[in-house]
Every structure is written in C-alpha cells, then in structure tokens.
Scaffold this motif. Structure first.
Motif, PDB file in Angstrom:
ATOM      1  N   GLU A   1     -21.670  20.999  12.312  1.00  0.00           N
ATOM      2  CA  GLU A   1     -20.381  21.686  12.173  1.00  0.00           C
ATOM      3  C   GLU A   1     -20.119  22.565  13.390  1.00  0.00           C
ATOM      4  O   GLU A   1     -20.963  23.360  13.789  1.00  0.00           O
TER       5      GLU A   1
ATOM      6  N   ASP B   1     -15.088  22.751  12.018  1.00  0.00           N
ATOM      7  CA  ASP B   1     -15.154  23.827  11.026  1.00  0.00           C
ATOM      8  C   ASP B   1     -13.909  24.714  11.116  1.00  0.00           C
ATOM      9  O   ASP B   1     -13.253  24.763  12.158  1.00  0.00           O
TER      10      ASP B   1
ATOM     11  N   GLU C   1     -12.647  24.321   2.098  1.00  0.00           N
ATOM     12  CA  GLU C   1     -13.632  25.414   2.015  1.00  0.00           C
ATOM     13  C   GLU C   1     -13.137  26.523   1.096  1.00  0.00           C
ATOM     14  O   GLU C   1     -11.937  26.759   0.995  1.00  0.00           O
TER      15      GLU C   1
ATOM     16  N   LYS D   1     -12.975  20.487   8.122  1.00  0.00           N
ATOM     17  CA  LYS D   1     -13.066  21.441   7.023  1.00  0.00           C
ATOM     18  C   LYS D   1     -11.864  22.381   7.048  1.00  0.00           C
ATOM     19  O   LYS D   1     -11.680  23.119   8.018  1.00  0.00           O
TER      20      LYS D   1
ATOM     21  N   ASN E   1     -24.465  24.560  11.064  1.00  0.00           N
ATOM     22  CA  ASN E   1     -23.516  25.126  12.024  1.00  0.00           C
ATOM     23  C   ASN E   1     -24.165  25.199  13.399  1.00  0.00           C
ATOM     24  O   ASN E   1     -25.277  25.701  13.528  1.00  0.00           O
TER      25      ASN E   1
ATOM     26  N   GLU F   1     -24.326  22.536   2.742  1.00  0.00           N
ATOM     27  CA  GLU F   1     -24.238  23.231   4.024  1.00  0.00           C
ATOM     28  C   GLU F   1     -25.351  24.267   4.062  1.00  0.00           C
ATOM     29  O   GLU F   1     -25.560  25.017   3.103  1.00  0.00           O
TER      30      GLU F   1
HETATM   31 CA    CA Z   1     -19.623  25.755   8.549  1.00  0.00          CA
END
Ligand code: CA
Ligand code: C2E
Ligand code: CA
Length: 399
Positions: free
Chosen positions: A272, A301, A358, A322, A240, A181
């Motif tokens: 995301e 996310d 996460e 996530k 993101n 990420e």
């Molecule tokens: Ca993220």
C-alpha cells in the motif's frame, strides 16, 4: 557537493546586493574582497570583511527572507554564484532534525541582527524581538522532541518494542474475510502503546523505516501463514510502504525472499502506497512495473485525498484502490460523499481496479457502499486492528 554554475566579476566599489533585496544567489569569493555592512540609523556599520574562499549570502536561502545586510566589492572581485534551486534541493532532502536545527540557527542569527538594530531604532526593542524568540523556542522544542523520539526508536528496534496489529479486509456483502492490513504500534516502556501517528513520520524521514519496515514484513508474513492454516484459506496481506523503502534497491528482492521463506504466494502480498510517498513519475512507473512483474499487487492508499489521483490511475494501473475514510464517513446521507464514492467506484471498476472502502463504521455505510457497487471494505464495523493472538481467537469464532 554544491555545483557551481556561474561566475561574476565586480569592480572596486560595486554593490553586489543591498539590504532589503530579494535573495537570488549565494556567493563564493574566488578572488578579491567583499565588505558586508548594514545601515543603522543612517550610519554604516561594517559587519564583516570577507576574502577569497568565503561563502556569503547563504542565509536568505534557508528562510527566504530579504537580505539583512548589503555587500560591496572592496576591490576587483570574482564570485561564483550558487542558485536558490541548488540549495533548496539539499534542504528539502536533509534530515528533518538537521533541517529544524538549521532554521533555529538562522532565526537566532536574524534575531541578533534585529536586536543590534533595535538599539538604534526608534521602535521599542520589545516590538522587534519577542516573536522571533517565541518562534525559536517552538522550533527548538520541536527539534528536541524529534531527536528524542528518534533516539527512542533506535532503542525500540533493538529491544523489539514494536507490535503488529491486523485488520480484516472483508467482502462487504458476505462479510467474508479476504485478507488483512498490517498496522504497526509501538509499545514504549515509557509512553505505553503508541499509534503510528506518534512516530511513523519520524521513522519515515530517517532511515529507521528500513529496519522497521523489514520487521513489519517478517512479522506480517509469518502471521498470515498462521491465519491461513487456521482457516484453510489464502488470505492476502497488505503492508504500508514508505518512500525510502521504494527507493531502496534491496527492498523488492528482500520481500520476494521473505515470501518464499514463508511458503506464501507473491500475489497475496499487497503493497500500500500513499501519494505523498510517490517518486518522480518515471521512477514510480518503473518501480510499479517491477512489482507487477514480480507478481505483487499495488494498492493506492487514501485515494481521493491527493491532488492528481486520476492521472496516477491511468499511468500506474494499480490493482487496488482504497477510498479514504473521509469519504466513507459522510455516507449514506451526505450527497457529496455519495457522489465522490460513486465516481471513484465506477471509474475504478471500468479500469479493472478493485476498490476497498476504508473506515466503515456503521451498517448504514456498509449498505450504501454495497448499493454503490463497492465490493470490499475495512473498518471498525467488521473489526478493529487486533494483535495476532486476538485475531486468531476472532477467526476461531468465525469458523
Ligand atoms: Ca494503508
Ligand atoms: P492507513 O494505511 O490509512 O491505515 C488505516 C488507518 O485507519 C489505521 O490507523 C486503522 O486503525 C484506522 N481505521 C481502520 N478502520 C477504521 C474505522 O472504522 N474508523 C476509524 N476512525 N479508523 C479506522 P492506524 O493503525 O493508526 O495507522 C495510521 C497510519 O499509519 C496508516 O494509515 C498508515 O499510513 C501508517 N502505518 C501503519 N502501519 C505502518 C507501517 O507498518 N509502515 C508504514 N510506513 N506506515 C504505517
Ligand atoms: Ca488508508
């Protein structure tokens, strides 16, 4: 432009609204004359006499307070009504700094009215004014800080002061890296290395997120190429994506272009998205289908922190979900966290959605997640987000 919706006619001497009334409309005077007045200690004080072309009653829309004055038609008067909704939509979409300043001005105006009234009031002046002033000062400070950050961000874009960090996403059982990420940092000459929490909301609220997001993708895609070369793998890269990027029609074509330029495969690119960045339902669905058609993966996310997440799973069919760190933190002992993680993992797997946990910080959490059937994870246990050179060294050791 404010659309007009409704016209009303008031006869001479007719009251339009009174002090203390709830604020339903603002008005434009098309024809006639309106007197705005207030009653102080039972005495009528005329504040203003307005003629055709004037707007009044708009204050209340901004801070939702009852009317602070009354309005009366001095002669036969035609008014166009503006609804709360028309104003609300515009305020909601306004630039955050502008919005803040608007509140400050409104509040200032109100405290002036309170001050005037206090001169006649049996209540002590101090009882009425300081709160408004304190509030005002806070808002002013906030607006100034935001304006300053925004200005500094503009400079940062020109000076190339952003840094991109990479955090591995691993297969929980084997700890093999499947992708990264990309997480942005701001290396401010004045304030040092700043996390996104210190600036990303301001960037997202202004158009600055567009050039910043562009930079993130350019930088991230070219780094992933080097990670791939080093390890002879096809890692995925997650970025993101902010609301304004989703809304930007040029966004997807430009990502496709960048992917090609770097000789990568679209299916390794994961976008995301946070629930708070969703567009209205139909538009969001269109955008996600477009992404899917192009071959991108969509990840939801911070899953579980929003309010209608389950519905989104069915409608948007993301490829990845996530689980938010707040649920993982409670593992393995907190029964609620365990149950929530279990429910999310089972549900996602039944729908054919990949789950990434996460914020995995301990081996106990890793173990619990494996037991719950979660396949992928990300967290300090495996690696903190690292700049490219350190990530390359880290990969070298893993070889
Ligand atoms: Ca993220
Ligand atoms: P996120 O997308 O939820 O990213 C995960 C955050 O959790 C990152 O914070 C990461 O450093 C942190 N994290 C990862 N593992 C652990 C762990 O084991 N323990 C703890 N306590 N934290 C962990 P970071 O880098 O501060 O980023 C914060 C948020 O800023 C991100 O949350 C994301 O929403 C946003 N963001 C970051 N980069 C970008 C970007 O390029 N564009 C946009 N629009 N937003 C970004
Ligand atoms: Ca997250």
């Amino acid at each position: 432009m404010i659309h007009t919706v409704d016209i009303r006619i008031f006869q001479e001497g007719e009251v339009i609204f009174e002090e203390g009334d709830a604020s339903d409309f603002a008005y434009i005077i098309e024809e006639g004359e309106v007197e705005i007045y207030t009653s102080i200690a039972n005495e009528r004080k005329v504040l203003n006499v307005l003629v055709a072309g004037s707007l009044f009653g708009e204050l209340a829309f901004v801070d939702k307070q009852p009317r602070t004055a009354s309005a009366i038609a001095v002669k036969r008067t035609t008014l166009t009504l503006i609804t709360q909704q028309q104003v609300d939509e515009r305020i909601r979409d306004a630039d955050p700094i502008l919005k803040m300043l608007l509140y400050v001005v409104m509040k200032h105006f109100r405290s002036e009215v309170a001050r005037a009234r206090a001169q006649y009031s049996p209540l002590k002046r101090q009882d009425i004014i300081p709160d408004a002033e304190k509030f005002n000062q806070l808002r002013v400070n906030e607006a100034v800080a935001m304006a300053r950050t925004e200005a500094e961000l503009r400079t940062a874009i020109n000076n190339n002061d952003f840094r991109l960090f990479y955090q591995p996403i691993v297969e929980l059982k084997t700890e093999a890296i499947t992708g990264f990420e990309a997480l942005i940092r701001w290396k401010s000459p004045k304030r040092g290395l700043l996390p996104p929490a210190d600036f990303i909301l301001i960037a997202e609220a202004t158009k600055l997120i567009l050039p910043i997001g562009d930079w993130v993708l350019d930088t991230g895609l070219s780094a992933i190429k080097r990670f791939n070369e080093k390890m002879h793998k096809d890692f995925s890269i997650s970025s993101n994506i902010a609301r304004r990027q989703i809304e930007d029609e040029d966004f997807l074509p430009s990502v496709v272009q960048k992917v090609k330029a770097n000789g990568l495969d679209v299916k390794e690119i994961q976008l995301e998205i946070l629930e708070r960045n969703f567009l209205i339902q139909g538009k969001m669905q269109d955008w996600i289908s477009q992404c899917t058609r192009q071959g991108f993966s969509i990840a939801l996310d911070d899953f579980g922190t929003g309010y209608s997440s389950l519905l989104y799973l069915q409608q948007f069919k993301p490829k990845v979900l996530k689980i938010d760190r707040s649920f993982v933190t409670g593992l393995p002992f907190n029964a609620d966290s365990r149950n929530i993680c279990k429910a999310i993992i089972d549900l996602a797997q039944n729908l054919g959605i990949r789950v990434v946990a996460e914020g995995v910080e301990t081996t106990a959490q890793q173990k619990a997640l494996i037991e719950l059937g979660c396949i992928y994870g990300q967290g300090y246990l495996f690696s903190k987000p690292l700049p490219e050179d350190e990530m390359l060294q880290y990969l070298e050791k893993k070889k």
